[in-house]
Design a protein around this motif. Structure first.
Motif, PDB file in Angstrom:
ATOM      1  N   ILE A   1      22.015   4.831  -7.765  1.00 39.59           N
ATOM      2  CA  ILE A   1      22.351   3.673  -6.929  1.00 39.59           C
ATOM      3  C   ILE A   1      22.379   2.370  -7.727  1.00 39.59           C
ATOM      4  N   GLY A   2      22.091   2.451  -9.023  1.00 37.75           N
ATOM      5  CA  GLY A   2      22.178   1.281  -9.877  1.00 37.75           C
ATOM      6  C   GLY A   2      22.109   1.684 -11.333  1.00 37.75           C
ATOM      7  N   GLU A   3      22.760   0.876 -12.184  1.00 38.06           N
ATOM      8  CA  GLU A   3      22.769   1.161 -13.626  1.00 38.06           C
ATOM      9  C   GLU A   3      22.392  -0.076 -14.404  1.00 38.06           C
ATOM     10  N   GLY A   4      21.697   0.135 -15.513  1.00 38.54           N
ATOM     11  CA  GLY A   4      21.262  -0.955 -16.374  1.00 38.54           C
ATOM     12  C   GLY A   4      19.856  -1.420 -16.013  1.00 38.54           C
ATOM     13  N   LEU A   5      19.187  -2.064 -16.954  1.00 38.78           N
ATOM     14  CA  LEU A   5      17.834  -2.561 -16.694  1.00 38.78           C
ATOM     15  C   LEU A   5      17.815  -3.555 -15.536  1.00 38.78           C
ATOM     16  N   ALA A   6      18.920  -4.283 -15.339  1.00 43.15           N
ATOM     17  CA  ALA A   6      19.008  -5.246 -14.237  1.00 43.15           C
ATOM     18  C   ALA A   6      18.986  -4.564 -12.873  1.00 43.15           C
ATOM     19  N   ALA A   7      19.250  -3.248 -12.818  1.00 37.40           N
ATOM     20  CA  ALA A   7      19.236  -2.520 -11.552  1.00 37.40           C
ATOM     21  C   ALA A   7      17.817  -2.271 -11.047  1.00 37.40           C
ATOM     22  N   ILE A   8      16.832  -2.398 -11.921  1.00 42.05           N
ATOM     23  CA  ILE A   8      15.445  -2.239 -11.482  1.00 42.05           C
ATOM     24  C   ILE A   8      15.108  -3.437 -10.604  1.00 42.05           C
ATOM     25  N   PRO A   9      14.795  -3.207  -9.329  1.00 38.70           N
ATOM     26  CA  PRO A   9      14.606  -4.344  -8.423  1.00 38.70           C
ATOM     27  C   PRO A   9      13.394  -5.199  -8.786  1.00 38.70           C
ATOM     28  N   ASP A  10      13.587  -6.530  -8.687  1.00 35.38           N
ATOM     29  CA  ASP A  10      12.435  -7.408  -8.883  1.00 35.38           C
ATOM     30  C   ASP A  10      11.564  -7.315  -7.638  1.00 35.38           C
ATOM     31  N   ARG A  11      10.412  -7.947  -7.676  1.00 38.06           N
ATOM     32  CA  ARG A  11       9.437  -7.825  -6.590  1.00 38.06           C
ATOM     33  C   ARG A  11      10.015  -8.268  -5.249  1.00 38.06           C
ATOM     34  N   GLN A  12      10.717  -9.397  -5.225  1.00 40.11           N
ATOM     35  CA  GLN A  12      11.258  -9.882  -3.953  1.00 40.11           C
ATOM     36  C   GLN A  12      12.332  -8.959  -3.410  1.00 40.11           C
TER      37      GLN A  12
ATOM     38  N   THR B   1      14.681   5.456 -17.881  1.00 38.91           N
ATOM     39  CA  THR B   1      15.085   4.449 -18.857  1.00 38.91           C
ATOM     40  C   THR B   1      14.759   4.913 -20.271  1.00 38.91           C
ATOM     41  N   ASN B   2      15.557   4.435 -21.203  1.00 36.86           N
ATOM     42  CA  ASN B   2      15.279   4.649 -22.623  1.00 36.86           C
ATOM     43  C   ASN B   2      14.839   3.331 -23.280  1.00 36.86           C
ATOM     44  N   GLY B   3      14.580   2.335 -22.461  1.00 37.53           N
ATOM     45  CA  GLY B   3      14.166   1.022 -22.948  1.00 37.53           C
ATOM     46  C   GLY B   3      15.329   0.071 -23.158  1.00 37.53           C
ATOM     47  N   GLN B   4      16.523   0.601 -23.305  1.00 36.95           N
ATOM     48  CA  GLN B   4      17.729  -0.204 -23.486  1.00 36.95           C
ATOM     49  C   GLN B   4      18.616  -0.176 -22.253  1.00 36.95           C
ATOM     50  N   ASP B   5      18.587   0.940 -21.552  1.00 34.96           N
ATOM     51  CA  ASP B   5      19.428   1.158 -20.386  1.00 34.96           C
ATOM     52  C   ASP B   5      18.560   1.803 -19.313  1.00 34.96           C
ATOM     53  N   ALA B   6      19.051   1.847 -18.086  1.00 31.21           N
ATOM     54  CA  ALA B   6      18.286   2.458 -17.002  1.00 31.21           C
ATOM     55  C   ALA B   6      19.226   2.939 -15.908  1.00 31.21           C
TER      56      ALA B   6
ATOM     57  N   ASP C   1       0.788  -1.238   0.000  1.00 31.66           N
ATOM     58  CA  ASP C   1       0.000   0.000   0.000  1.00 31.66           C
ATOM     59  C   ASP C   1       0.814   1.279   0.000  1.00 31.66           C
ATOM     60  N   ARG C   2       2.062   1.209  -0.501  1.00 35.76           N
ATOM     61  CA  ARG C   2       2.886   2.411  -0.613  1.00 35.76           C
ATOM     62  C   ARG C   2       3.529   2.478  -1.992  1.00 35.76           C
ATOM     63  N   GLN C   3       3.471   3.650  -2.577  1.00 32.42           N
ATOM     64  CA  GLN C   3       4.201   3.879  -3.813  1.00 32.42           C
ATOM     65  C   GLN C   3       5.672   4.002  -3.431  1.00 32.42           C
ATOM     66  N   PHE C   4       6.508   3.110  -3.970  1.00 33.68           N
ATOM     67  CA  PHE C   4       7.916   3.155  -3.568  1.00 33.68           C
ATOM     68  C   PHE C   4       8.860   3.447  -4.728  1.00 33.68           C
ATOM     69  N   MET C   5       8.350   3.372  -5.983  1.00 26.81           N
ATOM     70  CA  MET C   5       9.242   3.590  -7.118  1.00 26.81           C
ATOM     71  C   MET C   5       8.429   4.103  -8.303  1.00 26.81           C
ATOM     72  N   ILE C   6       9.027   5.051  -9.021  1.00 21.96           N
ATOM     73  CA  ILE C   6       8.449   5.477 -10.292  1.00 21.96           C
ATOM     74  C   ILE C   6       9.408   5.094 -11.405  1.00 21.96           C
ATOM     75  N   ILE C   7       8.848   4.896 -12.599  1.00 24.82           N
ATOM     76  CA  ILE C   7       9.656   4.627 -13.788  1.00 24.82           C
ATOM     77  C   ILE C   7       9.243   5.625 -14.847  1.00 24.82           C
ATOM     78  N   ARG C   8      10.227   6.367 -15.346  1.00 24.07           N
ATOM     79  CA  ARG C   8       9.975   7.320 -16.433  1.00 24.07           C
ATOM     80  C   ARG C   8      10.790   6.914 -17.647  1.00 24.07           C
ATOM     81  N   TYR C   9      10.108   6.842 -18.760  1.00 24.98           N
ATOM     82  CA  TYR C   9      10.736   6.493 -20.032  1.00 24.98           C
ATOM     83  C   TYR C   9      10.950   7.752 -20.858  1.00 24.98           C
ATOM     84  N   GLY C  10      12.049   7.766 -21.590  1.00 20.36           N
ATOM     85  CA  GLY C  10      12.298   8.796 -22.575  1.00 20.36           C
ATOM     86  C   GLY C  10      13.407   8.334 -23.487  1.00 20.36           C
ATOM     87  N   PRO C  11      13.287   8.594 -24.781  1.00 19.29           N
ATOM     88  CA  PRO C  11      14.347   8.181 -25.705  1.00 19.29           C
ATOM     89  C   PRO C  11      15.616   9.003 -25.474  1.00 19.29           C
ATOM     90  N   GLY C  12      16.739   8.412 -25.844  1.00 22.13           N
ATOM     91  CA  GLY C  12      18.000   9.152 -25.784  1.00 22.13           C
ATOM     92  C   GLY C  12      18.705   9.070 -24.451  1.00 22.13           C
TER      93      GLY C  12
END
Length: 182
Positions: free
Chosen positions: A132-143, A116-121, A77-88
């Motif tokens: 605190i993290g780079e690359g799509l793998a830096a986006i934490p999974d649910r666990q 993220t630009n869809g390729q990197d984050a 019940d808490r918003q803990f992360m936002i994701i914003r996309y943009g090219p470039g």
């Protein structure tokens, strides 16, 4: 579906992966849909834990801007992360993502922001503004997110002047100059 005026190539329509809503089909929207799929199918979030297209409206110096937050992630019940996309370039989008995470929720600052630009984050700490993290793998999974949730800071915004400065930053960064004839 709302009428769409843009300089982007439009392929027709598509159905939103999370909500089923009919959206304008563009290259950018296809990447956004891929991010939603990534979060559900690879990162293990439930569709109902992802809120697409929340927005923040600002008006400064006669410029009304609607800043769209591509995905807002909720757990317990808490918003803990936002994701914003943009090219470039991602670096040019860091500050506006931090500002958005700081003002989207009226009760507290959302502790994590992803650009993220869809390729990197880049994964950003909202309180410090640091990467605190780079690359799509830096986006934490649910666990991983559940594990880090107790240590995240959900800071209230006690200074309304600072909150207004963050909104001004968001307004300036998200103003679409390409379509204003500037």
């Amino acid at each position: 579906m709302a009428e769409h005026h843009s300089h982007h190539l439009v392929y027709g329509t598509l159905n939103d992966y999370l909500t089923g809503e009919e959206l304008v089909d563009t290259d950018d929207e296809r990447i956004r849909q891929g991010l939603s799929k990534l979060m559900v199918e690879e990162r293990g979030y439930r569709k109902e834990e992802l809120q697409p297209r929340l927005s923040i409206e600002t008006l400064f110096t006669r410029h009304f801007v609607t800043s769209v937050i591509d995905l807002t992630v909720r757990l317990e019940d808490r918003q803990f992360m936002i994701i914003r996309y943009g090219p470039g370039s991602l670096v040019s989008r860091e500050r506006s993502a931090i500002a958005a995470a700081r003002v989207l929720n009226p009760t507290y600052q959302i502790p994590l922001a992803v650009v993220t630009n869809g390729q990197d984050a880049l994964l950003l700490d909202t309180a410090s503004g640091k990467t605190i993290g780079e690359g799509l793998a830096a986006i934490p999974d649910r666990q991983a997110a559940l594990d880090m949730l107790p240590s995240l800071l959900f800071l209230p915004f006690v200074d309304e002047e600072k909150r207004q400065r963050e909104k001004r930053i968001l307004n300036a960064f998200d103003l679409e100059r390409c379509c204003l004839g500037i």
